[in-house]
Write an enzyme that holds these catalytic residues in place. Structure first.
Site, PDB file in Angstrom:
ATOM      1  N   LYS A  71     -34.933  52.003 -45.792  1.00  0.00           N
ATOM      2  CA  LYS A  71     -34.937  53.423 -45.439  1.00  0.00           C
ATOM      3  C   LYS A  71     -33.925  53.677 -44.340  1.00  0.00           C
ATOM      4  O   LYS A  71     -33.873  52.936 -43.353  1.00  0.00           O
ATOM      5  CB  LYS A  71     -36.314  53.861 -44.943  1.00  0.00           C
ATOM      6  N   ARG A 115     -45.603  60.393 -45.910  1.00  0.00           N
ATOM      7  CA  ARG A 115     -46.322  59.126 -45.689  1.00  0.00           C
ATOM      8  C   ARG A 115     -46.940  59.082 -44.290  1.00  0.00           C
ATOM      9  O   ARG A 115     -47.971  58.424 -44.081  1.00  0.00           O
ATOM     10  CB  ARG A 115     -45.432  57.928 -46.016  1.00  0.00           C
ATOM     11  N   GLN A 143     -45.113  68.233 -38.880  1.00  0.00           N
ATOM     12  CA  GLN A 143     -46.115  67.190 -38.990  1.00  0.00           C
ATOM     13  C   GLN A 143     -47.510  67.726 -38.658  1.00  0.00           C
ATOM     14  O   GLN A 143     -48.497  67.307 -39.270  1.00  0.00           O
ATOM     15  CB  GLN A 143     -45.740  66.021 -38.072  1.00  0.00           C
ATOM     16  N   GLY A 226     -47.683  61.137 -32.500  1.00  0.00           N
ATOM     17  CA  GLY A 226     -46.393  61.602 -31.992  1.00  0.00           C
ATOM     18  C   GLY A 226     -45.566  60.538 -31.288  1.00  0.00           C
ATOM     19  O   GLY A 226     -44.352  60.499 -31.426  1.00  0.00           O
ATOM     20  N   ALA A 227     -46.226  59.670 -30.555  1.00  0.00           N
ATOM     21  CA  ALA A 227     -45.484  58.670 -29.767  1.00  0.00           C
ATOM     22  C   ALA A 227     -45.004  57.543 -30.681  1.00  0.00           C
ATOM     23  O   ALA A 227     -45.776  56.713 -31.113  1.00  0.00           O
ATOM     24  CB  ALA A 227     -46.371  58.124 -28.643  1.00  0.00           C
ATOM     25  N   ASP A 228     -43.697  57.566 -30.979  1.00  0.00           N
ATOM     26  CA  ASP A 228     -43.136  56.564 -31.891  1.00  0.00           C
ATOM     27  C   ASP A 228     -41.915  55.891 -31.272  1.00  0.00           C
ATOM     28  O   ASP A 228     -41.135  55.242 -31.956  1.00  0.00           O
ATOM     29  CB  ASP A 228     -42.762  57.210 -33.226  1.00  0.00           C
TER      30      ASP A 228
END
Lengths: 321, 321
Positions: A71, A115, A143, A226-228
């Site tokens: 991806k 996803r 989201q 949210g925290a990525d």
């Protein structure tokens, strides 16, 4: 022959099929991931300064499967000034037997959104209290809407409190035709969410905790998605520490750059207490015991989700022709 | 609109244009790379066991340029048993300003072959002795032929000794119509190469040195392009140590997994003695001083080559429509 599937084709496939099918394959993926049957090398990254942009390359495969997936996802934050969405992306599906490319999905980030939303639904399915009185949504973006939309699959509750900083965005959220089955109250006061809701989903790009430990009702489940990335935070380290059940889509990633990491680094919880989402799907003993427990699920996004949804679209597209 | 360019289209573009143009852009790329104007993150890798396969993701960009490039290349070594070539690959070109994909080049590894051959020609252009008496080619595969083909641009010499282990493959090499301008002698004795040739290119997947220090004539230049991963080796560490000039396409990579690495790890040469190919292109003082010196160029392949050739094909394709 290589299939190139464009965004409209992918949307049609996703929207005309049962979301239950998607949920099933994403759950399955999390189980394999927890069982260490999925190879997911470190994420590749390119960073740009002018204009500011980030590109991430996520890739991997399930051992013994037919496929591998790469991806490529980008965020160029000034794109809206030239009339483009900030996010873009594509999924590439290859044969694990020959290396041939089988499909190029030009989904522009859509499949990542889907996803991600479905992972939220999976977390709620196994961790929400038996009776959800009100759903809290923190954030008003794409989201936030998708999370709520997919929660329909796992709860009958249709009462919602949505929190945002902008009245205009709150209003747009409330009026979204995709969410018309919900009765939605908008607020700029986070306490309205925490005092009414026992299923809360946080979906912001905040770099400061929005939910604190003392405000949460007993029996609440919180999904923080949210925290990525390093520096982002939506929930207090003390809230993670207070939770009876702490779940991560990827234990490694959540410690490294999720909300859970703050609590681990402050020694408020031991990493051994963190449970993989795939294990929660499989093992009832790892879920809540009663409706007083607080549970937290930290979702940072894992390549297995990309692998599963890419395979799904590819196989469905083939079935239709 | 996204351009998907298939292999036949790419071949036509490459073959109908002056190889001098390609050489110029690859040289330019090496210069920028040596000047640290190119961002090349670590290569991504996926490994498979059954059937055995490797996938590499190489990516990067020139600072301030319009584009970034992601290359996906695979080697599935049992493919010939199902009638497929072992190598495959594609190049993806994106906008550095918005993240949009601009072009997908389904080149099946062809562009990697070409840019690799051109790097060999660049090395010979700046490092070969003033009078090449005979060209030595070590190996009989695709890259052996391409290296020779592109050497036509940089030397008038048409006498060739080619070394290989298989008489059948040597015969096929000699009969290759693409190489009919050369007068070629085939041999299974490496000494015939080293005793006659003062420009030698090694193109094998050997894991043991084929060229040794004592066999090389004074004034010889050697380009070693086969060793591109740990464990591979074509030239003796003592030969690297003996060379008056030691050049690397990427100093880091060649120390890590090229032929030069063996000499560095054995403390036979100091890393400071290694010169970047891009610096040799720019600075005459870094090239040979006379026709007695021995020079070695170690080529492991750098993403800047992929970036440059992908841009070239994309811009040419646009020009034609």
């Amino acid at each position: 022959m290589i299939e190139t599937i464009f965004l409209p084709g992918i949307k049609e496939i996703i929207e005309s099929n049962s979301p239950g099918e998607l949920m099933k394959i994403i759950e399955e993926g999390f189980v394999w991931y927890a069982q260490k049957k999925v190879k997911v090398p470190p994420v590749g990254h390119l960073g740009f300064k002018s204009p500011p942009g980030d590109v991430h390359i996520k890739y991997g495969y399930i051992e013994g499967d037919e496929y591998y997936v790469i991806k490529i996802a980008s965020g160029f934050y000034e794109n809206p000034t030239v009339g483009l969405p900030p996010g873009n992306g594509m999924m590439l599906l290859f044969s694990q037997k020959t290396g041939e490319v089988l499909s190029i999905l030009l989904d522009e980030g859509y499949l990542t959104d889907i996803r991600t939303a479905i992972a939220g639904a999976v977390a709620a399915k196994y961790l929400a209290p038996s009776k959800v009185t009100c759903i809290g949504i923190v954030g008003t973006g794409v989201q936030a809407r998708l999370q709520l939309k997919y929660l329909k699959m796992v709860t009958d509750c249709r009462n919602v409190v949505v929190w945002g900083r902008s009245q205009v965005k709150l209003e747009r959220f409330i009026q979204d035709p995709d969410l018309r089955q919900f009765s939605i109250t908008g607020t700029t006061e986070i306490d309205l969410v925490t005092s009414r809701c026992n299923l809360i989903v946080t979906t912001t790009a905040s770099r400061k905790a929005i939910l604190s430990a003392d405000s949460i009702l007993p029996g609440t489940h919180i999904t923080a998605m949210g925290a990525d990335a390093e520096g982002k935070q939506e929930i207090d380290a003390a809230l993670v520490a207070k939770a009876d059940i702490v779940v991560a889509d990827s234990i490694e990633q959540c410690i490294d750059h999720g909300d859970i990491g703050y609590a681990v680094r402050a020694n408020l919880i031991h990493p051994d207490r963190i449970v993989a989402l795939g294990d929660v799907v499989q093992d009832q003993r790892l879920r809540r015991m009663n409706d007083r427990q607080i549970s937290v699920a930290d979702l940072t996004g894992v390549a297995i989700q990309d692998i599963q949804i890419t395979k799904y679209v590819y196989l469905k597209y083939h079935g239709r022709k």
